[in-house]
Design a protein around this motif. Structure first.
Motif, PDB file in Angstrom:
ATOM      1  N   ALA A 182       0.850  -1.197   0.000  1.00 41.13           N
ATOM      2  CA  ALA A 182       0.000   0.000   0.000  1.00 41.13           C
ATOM      3  C   ALA A 182       0.885   1.246   0.000  1.00 41.13           C
ATOM      4  O   ALA A 182       1.884   1.297   0.714  1.00 41.13           O
ATOM      5  CB  ALA A 182      -0.898   0.000   1.233  1.00 41.13           C
ATOM      6  N   SER A 183       0.499   2.232  -0.811  1.00 44.78           N
ATOM      7  CA  SER A 183       1.318   3.441  -0.907  1.00 44.78           C
ATOM      8  C   SER A 183       1.208   4.271   0.376  1.00 44.78           C
ATOM      9  O   SER A 183       2.163   4.900   0.794  1.00 44.78           O
ATOM     10  CB  SER A 183       0.904   4.266  -2.118  1.00 44.78           C
ATOM     11  OG  SER A 183      -0.497   4.444  -2.111  1.00 44.78           O
ATOM     12  N   ASP A 184       0.032   4.261   0.997  1.00 44.74           N
ATOM     13  CA  ASP A 184      -0.100   4.899   2.307  1.00 44.74           C
ATOM     14  C   ASP A 184      -1.227   4.222   3.091  1.00 44.74           C
ATOM     15  O   ASP A 184      -2.022   3.463   2.522  1.00 44.74           O
ATOM     16  CB  ASP A 184      -0.323   6.417   2.190  1.00 44.74           C
ATOM     17  CG  ASP A 184      -1.608   6.747   1.454  1.00 44.74           C
ATOM     18  OD1 ASP A 184      -2.687   6.615   2.058  1.00 44.74           O
ATOM     19  OD2 ASP A 184      -1.521   7.110   0.254  1.00 44.74           O
ATOM     20  N   ILE A 185      -1.281   4.503   4.378  1.00 50.06           N
ATOM     21  CA  ILE A 185      -2.231   3.817   5.256  1.00 50.06           C
ATOM     22  C   ILE A 185      -3.672   4.156   4.869  1.00 50.06           C
ATOM     23  O   ILE A 185      -4.532   3.276   4.817  1.00 50.06           O
ATOM     24  CB  ILE A 185      -1.952   4.178   6.732  1.00 50.06           C
ATOM     25  CG1 ILE A 185      -0.568   3.655   7.146  1.00 50.06           C
ATOM     26  CG2 ILE A 185      -3.033   3.602   7.646  1.00 50.06           C
ATOM     27  CD1 ILE A 185      -0.179   3.988   8.584  1.00 50.06           C
ATOM     28  N   ALA A 186      -3.935   5.432   4.579  1.00 50.31           N
ATOM     29  CA  ALA A 186      -5.312   5.857   4.255  1.00 50.31           C
ATOM     30  C   ALA A 186      -5.843   5.099   3.039  1.00 50.31           C
ATOM     31  O   ALA A 186      -6.988   4.629   3.044  1.00 50.31           O
ATOM     32  CB  ALA A 186      -5.348   7.359   4.015  1.00 50.31           C
ATOM     33  N   ALA A 187      -5.032   4.951   2.000  1.00 54.03           N
ATOM     34  CA  ALA A 187      -5.461   4.223   0.799  1.00 54.03           C
ATOM     35  C   ALA A 187      -5.685   2.745   1.115  1.00 54.03           C
ATOM     36  O   ALA A 187      -6.662   2.144   0.668  1.00 54.03           O
ATOM     37  CB  ALA A 187      -4.423   4.384  -0.316  1.00 54.03           C
ATOM     38  N   GLY A 188      -4.791   2.178   1.897  1.00 50.96           N
ATOM     39  CA  GLY A 188      -4.870   0.742   2.196  1.00 50.96           C
ATOM     40  C   GLY A 188      -6.062   0.383   3.062  1.00 50.96           C
ATOM     41  O   GLY A 188      -6.608  -0.720   2.966  1.00 50.96           O
ATOM     42  N   ILE A 189      -6.503   1.323   3.903  1.00 48.20           N
ATOM     43  CA  ILE A 189      -7.560   1.003   4.861  1.00 48.20           C
ATOM     44  C   ILE A 189      -8.953   1.381   4.333  1.00 48.20           C
ATOM     45  O   ILE A 189      -9.972   0.920   4.868  1.00 48.20           O
ATOM     46  CB  ILE A 189      -7.289   1.707   6.221  1.00 48.20           C
ATOM     47  CG1 ILE A 189      -7.904   0.899   7.375  1.00 48.20           C
ATOM     48  CG2 ILE A 189      -7.774   3.150   6.226  1.00 48.20           C
ATOM     49  CD1 ILE A 189      -7.442   1.346   8.744  1.00 48.20           C
ATOM     50  N   ALA A 190      -8.993   2.201   3.275  1.00 50.72           N
ATOM     51  CA  ALA A 190     -10.260   2.797   2.824  1.00 50.72           C
ATOM     52  C   ALA A 190     -11.405   1.786   2.712  1.00 50.72           C
ATOM     53  O   ALA A 190     -12.454   1.989   3.303  1.00 50.72           O
ATOM     54  CB  ALA A 190     -10.052   3.526   1.506  1.00 50.72           C
ATOM     55  N   ASP A 191     -11.247   0.702   1.955  1.00 49.27           N
ATOM     56  CA  ASP A 191     -12.326  -0.286   1.822  1.00 49.27           C
ATOM     57  C   ASP A 191     -11.922  -1.634   2.433  1.00 49.27           C
ATOM     58  O   ASP A 191     -12.422  -2.684   2.044  1.00 49.27           O
ATOM     59  CB  ASP A 191     -12.714  -0.457   0.349  1.00 49.27           C
ATOM     60  CG  ASP A 191     -11.572  -1.028  -0.468  1.00 49.27           C
ATOM     61  OD1 ASP A 191     -10.413  -0.986   0.016  1.00 49.27           O
ATOM     62  OD2 ASP A 191     -11.829  -1.541  -1.576  1.00 49.27           O
ATOM     63  N   ALA A 192     -10.995  -1.586   3.405  1.00 52.35           N
ATOM     64  CA  ALA A 192     -10.533  -2.829   4.034  1.00 52.35           C
ATOM     65  C   ALA A 192     -11.595  -3.385   4.978  1.00 52.35           C
ATOM     66  O   ALA A 192     -12.401  -2.635   5.534  1.00 52.35           O
ATOM     67  CB  ALA A 192      -9.230  -2.584   4.791  1.00 52.35           C
TER      68      ALA A 192
END
Ligand code: NAD
Length: 280
Positions: A182-192
């Motif tokens: 993941a490039s950053d935490i916000a992107a990785g967690i968005a639809d996790a």
């Protein structure tokens, strides 16, 4: 057997580890005399560079085995005679068995984590999971999570090369597209659907949260790896948001169950170890 089994733990800042109590108590129930020695790098202000000296001592002093923890799980590998397939795949060792003059590295962190996770959240949605931290514990959990059925695992580490390297390795072993850096935490967690935390953030030595609190959502399950303290800032924040959580204690019990089996060749009573751990 009448002789005493000598085992130990090598790591930094381990004085309050509950592993000695777990191993010694379970051994007692099996009629085994087992001494669990803490070998704390902090007490000699040393680091992993002391490992060759310590492993020579382990060989000459007849230790039956060792647990290995932060910051030595990867550094110990070149000093061992062989690795289990699991430890080799994970690139991390948390348990060493000394038998017939050889030191063999194993990893009971991953299996310990999934054993506990399935017990705590059997119905968890495993579609898209963000893993924070891809060091010793994180890489062990990454392998275990994919084996357990996580469909897509997203990896984030402050050291991006480490997350990318692990993603490539996981895709090679378990199939393309199973892991992405993941490039950053916000992107990785968005639809996790779930979050696994495997950095040292939240330990007594490193207080604080590993991510911005606003990123937590009630639908997200949260699995914590830090177990000292057992109730971390992350678990508190996640519970406050309404997330289902799993603490790091059950993983510690799971790895101890696996290590006891390796050290002694006896089948431990997992329920008994867990109950004892919760009383410590
Ligand atoms: P490690 O140093 O091998 O790995 C930690 C990783 O986290 C590193 O790759 C580092 O770059 C990364 N990292 C650090 N801060 C970060 C941040 N803010 N955001 C993203 N990534 C970050 O350490 P380890 O051995 O994997 O241990 C990590 C934690 O897990 C420790 O607290 C340890 O006590 C705990 N642990 C618990 C169990 C258990 O049974 N519950 C087992 C093993 C380890």
């Amino acid at each position: 057997p009448h002789h005493k089994l000598l085992v130990g733990l090598i790591g930094a800042g381990i004085q309050r580890s509950l592993t000695p109590a777990m191993q010694e108590e379970e051994a007692r129930h099996h009629g085994l005399r087992l001494h669990y020695q803490l070998i704390d790098l902090d007490t000699t202000k040393s680091g992993p560079e002391l490992l060759p000296t310590l492993l020579t001592a382990v060989r000459t002093m007849g230790f039956a085995g060792l647990n290995i923890t932060f910051p030595c799980k990867q550094a110990v590998i070149p000093l061992l005679d062989d690795l289990s397939d699991e430890a080799r795949a994970m690139g991390a060792v948390n348990t060493v068995v000394h038998r017939d003059g050889k030191l063999i590295g194993h990893n009971t962190d991953g299996s310990g984590w999934s054993w506990n996770f399935k017990r705590q959240l059997p119905d968890a949605d495993l579609s898209r999971v963000l893993l924070l931290g891809t060091g010793g514990a994180g890489s062990a959990i990454a392998h275990a999570a994919l084996r357990m059925g996580v469909k897509e695992l997203r990896l984030y580490d402050v050291d991006p090369a480490r997350a990318k390297g692990l993603a490539a390795e996981l895709n090679r072993l378990y199939g393309a597209g199973r892991a992405v850096a993941a490039s950053d935490i916000a992107a990785g967690i968005a639809d996790a659907t779930g979050l696994i935390h495997a950095t040292p953030m939240g330990m007594d030595k490193m207080p604080g949260l590993p991510l911005a609190e606003e990123l937590l959502r009630p639908e997200l399950w949260v699995s914590e790896v830090v177990y000292f303290p057992i109730d971390t800032a992350l678990l508190k924040a996640a519970r406050a948001k309404g997330c289902r959580t799993v603490d790091g204690g059950g993983m510690a019990v799971g790895q101890a169950v696996g290590a006891f089996r390796l050290f002694t060749g006896r089948e431990p009573d997992a329920g008994r170890i867990d109950a004892h751990f919760r009383r410590l």
